[in-house]
Design a protein around this motif. Structure first.
Motif, PDB file in Angstrom:
ATOM      1  N   UNK A 213      -0.613  14.134  -1.886  1.00 52.70           N
ATOM      2  CA  UNK A 213      -0.667  12.676  -1.961  1.00 52.70           C
ATOM      3  C   UNK A 213       0.680  12.143  -2.439  1.00 52.70           C
ATOM      4  N   UNK A 214       0.951  10.886  -2.116  1.00 52.50           N
ATOM      5  CA  UNK A 214       2.200  10.260  -2.551  1.00 52.50           C
ATOM      6  C   UNK A 214       2.189  10.048  -4.059  1.00 52.50           C
TER       7      UNK A 214
ATOM      8  N   UNK B  42      -0.847  -0.304  -4.355  1.00 55.21           N
ATOM      9  CA  UNK B  42       0.237   0.094  -3.453  1.00 55.21           C
ATOM     10  C   UNK B  42       1.441  -0.842  -3.522  1.00 55.21           C
ATOM     11  N   UNK B  43       1.791  -1.271  -4.741  1.00 53.92           N
ATOM     12  CA  UNK B  43       2.992  -2.086  -4.923  1.00 53.92           C
ATOM     13  C   UNK B  43       4.203  -1.147  -4.898  1.00 53.92           C
ATOM     14  N   UNK B  44       5.143  -1.351  -3.984  1.00 50.53           N
ATOM     15  CA  UNK B  44       6.270  -0.415  -3.861  1.00 50.53           C
ATOM     16  C   UNK B  44       7.141  -0.414  -5.114  1.00 50.53           C
TER      17      UNK B  44
ATOM     18  N   UNK C  52       4.574  -0.027   4.436  1.00 49.15           N
ATOM     19  CA  UNK C  52       5.836   0.128   3.712  1.00 49.15           C
ATOM     20  C   UNK C  52       6.873   0.815   4.591  1.00 49.15           C
ATOM     21  N   UNK C  53       6.437   1.779   5.360  1.00 46.04           N
ATOM     22  CA  UNK C  53       7.359   2.412   6.306  1.00 46.04           C
ATOM     23  C   UNK C  53       7.911   1.361   7.269  1.00 46.04           C
ATOM     24  N   UNK C  54       7.057   0.431   7.688  1.00 50.82           N
ATOM     25  CA  UNK C  54       7.501  -0.634   8.582  1.00 50.82           C
ATOM     26  C   UNK C  54       8.510  -1.557   7.923  1.00 50.82           C
TER      27      UNK C  54
ATOM     28  N   UNK D 128       3.745  11.487   0.794  1.00 48.90           N
ATOM     29  CA  UNK D 128       2.521  12.222   1.008  1.00 48.90           C
ATOM     30  C   UNK D 128       1.743  11.663   2.184  1.00 48.90           C
ATOM     31  N   UNK D 129       0.576  12.240   2.432  1.00 52.82           N
ATOM     32  CA  UNK D 129      -0.194  11.851   3.611  1.00 52.82           C
ATOM     33  C   UNK D 129      -0.745  10.429   3.530  1.00 52.82           C
ATOM     34  N   UNK D 130      -0.787   9.844   2.310  1.00 51.37           N
ATOM     35  CA  UNK D 130      -1.333   8.505   2.148  1.00 51.37           C
ATOM     36  C   UNK D 130      -0.247   7.430   2.058  1.00 51.37           C
ATOM     37  N   UNK D 131       0.991   7.764   2.422  1.00 55.93           N
ATOM     38  CA  UNK D 131       2.076   6.787   2.344  1.00 55.93           C
ATOM     39  C   UNK D 131       1.776   5.638   3.301  1.00 55.93           C
ATOM     40  N   UNK D 132       1.797   4.394   2.807  1.00 58.42           N
ATOM     41  CA  UNK D 132       1.365   3.268   3.646  1.00 58.42           C
ATOM     42  C   UNK D 132       2.278   3.049   4.854  1.00 58.42           C
TER      43      UNK D 132
END
Length: 375
Positions: free
Chosen positions: A97-98, A37-39, A77-79, A70-74
């Motif tokens: 999924x993202x 999950x590295x942006x 990261x949104x924060x 997608x539904x698994x977006x962390x």
């Protein structure tokens, strides 16, 4: 699809929006270490570049971003993105999924190109996605990562949607050609599409693959370009000036920016003599950790600086500094606050690094005075 809005206030004049992708990368190293999950992605890094460039000069909410997730977006990261103070439009699709990338490094210390593959791919954001937030649609500048064919569709759609919303002003448009479209068979398409935008900016490998590689099939060109097309300053200048002569932008007065990694960048237009700017870091600097996203960050900064200051030299200086912050770590640089309440990135006050870069320019006889951008 659920839409979530953050930071966008009524009547906010957005100065930057990227129609690129956000990708969650899995990075595999030769020693067996793996990061998840590295942006990444052109949309995320160009937005990062615009946000850093805005430090101290532009209200952060004037930097806009649309995120297709997608539904698994962390949530983490949104924060992070919310903490940047952007005008955000999240479009969450629970049915998918993202988009994810897999980077596999075969050599230590990030030497050599990693093997890359894309999983759960979704189309990048397009102008229709901006209808959920009129402020984003009315932005004064846009960054695109697209093939020539898609760029034509995006520009046409964007202008139609803006006209329907009563926005007649022409926005600044910056085009980063999709790497897969940078082939000899697309030379004419690239040249024609460059007339639709104000700034045309492939990296040097992509640029030479278009204009220097032998005419052949796309597959063959993609296979031979990394092996046969090294850094050739004279060839880059020659083809850039030919493109400038043919005309970039609707009035032929746009800019060609060839991003060349550790070699710096070339900037040229009809009113701006071709100039090379060095990279902030030398190629052997121990501060360089991972160059992923540096070119996207450069263009995000370049776009917002050109839209606000209309000065090619100042835009390139700031963008070169911003790119240096993107490569000091794996993933995104850290935003912070100094003891005197100054915003920092990786603990650095960007204004002090800009001063350092100006000194470097002066030391090599480079340009230190600005030149207005005219389109």
């Amino acid at each position: 699809m659920d839409s979530l809005h953050f930071s966008t206030g009524p009547g906010t004049q957005i100065k930057f929006v990227s129609l690129g992708m956000v990708v969650l990368d899995k990075i595999c190293f030769p020693n067996g270490k793996t990061l998840f999950d590295v942006p990444g992605g052109s949309g995320l890094y160009s937005t990062l570049g615009a946000r850093i460039a805005a430090t101290g000069t532009t209200e952060t909410e004037e930097i806009g971003s649309v995120i297709l997730a997608g539904r698994d977006f962390p949530a983490s990261l949104q924060g992070v993105l919310r903490d940047w103070g952007l005008s955000l439009l999240f479009k969450m699709d629970p049915s998918r999924l993202s988009t994810r990338g897999l980077l596999q490094y075969k050599r230590p210390n990030f030497t050599g190109r990693p093997d890359f593959s894309l999983h759960n791919p979704s189309p990048p954001a397009n102008p229709a996605d901006l209808k959920g937030d009129p402020n984003l649609l009315r932005s004064t500048a846009f960054h695109f990562l697209a093939s020539p064919q898609d760029l034509r569709k995006f520009v046409s759609s964007l202008m139609s949607l803006r006209a329907a919303d009563g926005v007649l002003a022409q926005p600044l448009m910056v085009w980063e050609p999709a790497p897969a479209s940078c082939t000899p068979e697309n030379r004419d398409l690239q040249t024609c599409a460059a007339k639709l935008v104000d700034v045309y900016s492939p990296n040097h490998t992509e640029f030479l693959a278009i204009f220097e590689a032998p005419s052949t099939t796309a597959a063959a060109a993609a296979a031979i370009a990394p092996k046969t097309l090294g850094f050739d300053c004279s060839a880059i200048e020659r083809h850039a000036l030919r493109l400038v002569d043919r005309g970039v932008g609707p009035h032929g007065t746009g800019v060609v920016v060839i991003r060349s990694g550790e070699h710096g960048c070339l900037v040229a237009s009809r009113s701006y003599p071709a100039r090379w700017f060095p990279a902030f870091y030398d190629s052997n600097s121990p501060k360089v950790v991972d160059v992923t996203g540096a070119g996207n960050a450069f263009l995000g900064a370049f776009t917002v600086m050109l839209a606000t200051a209309a000065d090619l030299t100042e835009a390139t200086i700031t963008s070169s500094v911003v790119a240096s912050l993107a490569i000091e770590q794996i993933g995104l640089p850290r935003k912070g606050i100094s003891n005197d309440k100054t915003e920092t990135w990786n603990g650095i006050d960007i204004s002090s690094r800009i001063d350092e870069y100006r000194a470097k320019l002066a030391g090599v006889g480079g340009p230190v005075k600005g030149e207005k951008f005219r389109i």
